[in-house]
Design an enzyme around this catalytic site. Structure first.
Site, short mmCIF file in Angstrom:
data_model
loop_
_atom_site.label_atom_id
_atom_site.label_comp_id
_atom_site.label_asym_id
_atom_site.label_seq_id
_atom_site.Cartn_x
_atom_site.Cartn_y
_atom_site.Cartn_z
N ARG A 259 0.80 -1.22 0.00
CA ARG A 259 0.00 0.00 0.00
C ARG A 259 0.84 1.28 0.00
O ARG A 259 0.38 2.31 -0.46
CB ARG A 259 -0.94 -0.01 1.21
CG ARG A 259 -1.93 -1.17 1.18
CD ARG A 259 -2.96 -1.07 2.28
NE ARG A 259 -3.86 -2.22 2.23
CZ ARG A 259 -3.70 -3.32 2.94
NH1 ARG A 259 -2.68 -3.42 3.77
NH2 ARG A 259 -4.55 -4.33 2.84
N ILE A 260 2.04 1.22 0.55
CA ILE A 260 2.84 2.46 0.60
C ILE A 260 4.22 2.28 -0.02
O ILE A 260 4.90 3.26 -0.30
CB ILE A 260 3.00 2.96 2.05
CG1 ILE A 260 3.69 1.90 2.92
CG2 ILE A 260 1.66 3.33 2.63
CD1 ILE A 260 3.94 2.37 4.34
#
Length: 518
Positions: free
Chosen positions: A379-380
């Site tokens: 996600r990051i």
């Protein structure tokens, strides 16, 4: 006659003459030996079994306090009842008998930290397991520490190179991130974790590998791989095997994080692997049920989510005001028959910043590493990927996803046109390029070169069968040309024309014409 005078008369003359001097010397020494009154609570073992001791008589004990039992065995107060304490033993319970004395320590569980632990194999209490003598560590930290606050954190902007192309290209990991490795038993989760540790051989990251409830053979294999292929002088291995006390297995992840946080808090960077949290959850359930805590879903107590959340939240990238250090977490979790919706997997997925899911079917077919590109996500970490790599894999993600869909239809034996056949052929080439053997992490320059060559169609000739030879060609060329290696490692903004120059240079290495693939 006075008895005292009679007694004095009975003392020989030489001794009687020395008595006044002895009395004055003794009176002068009395303050030195004076000891103040000391109050100590001493309890006793009322019952024991399965790693839990029922303690009576310690009314002042605090939750989490370290207790000392007979034979210098240790435990901690895990549950406070009206008239007893449930003490989780951190040593073998065979030597603990009913009626044994129990002493309070007034302290909590602490573990040794510092440079002295590097290169060592220890248990969760910091005791050496490698036969290389005691550990000269003078500093200790609590096993359970609060996670950094939001204000103490910084953006995740630097990538952690794992050496696994399928991860670094498609689901990159950032420093300070928590990325879950999840899949059925025996699908290669530990292999990816070990390769990530080995890939730090030429980096500054400190690696802490935590074995929770694993067989001794598995722990020994991890230690051997690090010693033979990695940088053991920058690694700490924490082992709480399946035959160790349940309390040690429960403590292991928290102790390993504290050992890594010592480096993080000094502006350095650490990578922590926890293998695995499913076994840790089972140990927590075992201890909770023995302490008569109410069970919940799948018999786990309701606080299991909080236990893992407060552990994994300790992974962070600290702000420059806090030193700028980082702690990256790679927890491992097992599934049953690929069921990601089970209690522990869903808990861990919601706590972490993404997951690398492994597919048992791909593993059985020999497609290693068996990364499921449909269920995996970071996600990051994508923001930490080098722009050169990001540009090289942008179209490959879509091409590979389309290939997986088309391959499913092709199994029905339907007639395919030339365009679809070309897509399937290219998808198989991408899958072959993403494959790599265990204990062979790839360096970043080779990964970028491979992705650029794949995007430019330089690997199409010969198909997947010719890929190993071309991979060797690329590796030799990068090792021989420092300028090429430096260009491939570019992490900032890509200069104009660099990607085209790299394609031309790689085409010369591979002896192929440059051609763009749509």
């Amino acid at each position: 006659m006075n008895p005292a005078a009679a007694q004095a008369d009975s003392v020989p003359e030489p001794l009687a003459a020395s008595l006044p001097r002895w009395r004055s010397a003794a009176a002068a020494r009395l303050p030195e030996g004076a000891r103040p009154a000391h109050f100590e609570e001493i309890g006793s073992v009322h019952a024991t079994g399965d790693g839990i001791a029922d303690i009576r008589g310690l009314a002042g004990a605090r939750l989490g306090e370290l207790l000392r039992l007979s034979g210098d065995r240790m435990g901690y107060a895990a549950s406070l009842n009206a008239d007893s304490i449930a003490c989780v033993l951190l040593d073998d319970s065979a030597g603990v008998a009913v009626g044994d004395a129990v002493h309070r320590t007034g302290d909590i569980v602490r573990v040794p930290v510092g440079e002295a632990l590097l290169g060592r194999v220890v248990d969760p209490l910091g005791r050496p397991l490698d036969g290389r003598g005691p550990i000269a560590s003078t500093e200790r930290l609590p096993a359970e520490r609060p996670a950094p606050s939001v204000l103490d954190r910084a953006l995740v902007q630097q990538q952690v190179h794992t050496g696994t192309l399928a991860v670094d290209a498609l689901f990159p990991l950032g420093r300070g991130q928590r990325e879950l490795l999840i899949g059925d038993r025996g699908t290669g989760k530990t292999a990816i974790a070990v390769d990530a540790v080995l890939a730090q051989k030429d980096s500054e990251l400190i690696c802490v590998y935590i074995c929770v409830g694993q067989p001794s053979e598995s722990a020994a294999a991890v230690v051997a791989a690090i010693e033979n292929l990695g940088a053991p002088e920058r690694c700490i291995v924490v082992v709480a095997g399946g035959s160790d006390a349940p309390g040690l297995q429960w403590l292991a992840p928290f102790a390993g994080f504290s050992m890594a946080e010592w480096f993080r808090d000094r502006g350095r960077h650490a990578l922590v692997v926890v293998d695995d949290l499913t076994q840790h959850a089972a140990t927590h359930r075992e201890l909770a049920l023995l302490m008569q805590q109410p069970p919940g879903r799948e018999a786990y107590p309701g606080d299991i989510f909080h236990v893992h959340a407060r552990l994994l939240e300790r992974a962070a990238m600290l702000s420059p005001e806090r030193g700028g250090g980082s702690l990256t977490a790679l927890p491992v979790a097992c599934t049953e028959a690929g069921n990601l919706s089970a209690y522990i997997p869903t808990n861990l997925i919601s706590i972490t910043d993404g997951q690398i899911a492994l597919n048992a079917r791909q593993f059985e077919l020999g497609q290693l590493p068996a990364v499921d590109t449909g269920l995996s996500v970071s996600r990051i970490g994508g923001k930490t990927q080098a722009p050169l790599m990001r540009g090289a894999v942008a179209q490959l993600r879509l091409a590979y996803a389309q290939f997986l869909e088309l391959e499913g239809f092709a199994r029905f034996g339907t007639e395919l046109d030339e365009r679809v056949q070309a897509q399937i052929a290219r998808g198989r080439l991408i899958r072959a390029a993403l494959g790599q053997p265990h204990l062979a992490p790839q360096n970043p320059a080779l990964q970028v070169a491979l992705m650029i060559a794949l995007q430019a169609g330089l690997l199409d000739a010969g198909g997947p069968q010719a890929l190993p030879a071309k991979l060797l060609q690329l590796g030799d060329a990068i090792a021989a040309d420092a300028n090429l290696a430096a260009a491939l490692r570019t992490r900032g903004k890509v200069p104009a024309g660099l990607q085209e120059r790299l394609r031309t240079q790689l085409a010369q290495v591979l002896g192929e014409p440059t051609m763009a693939v749509v």
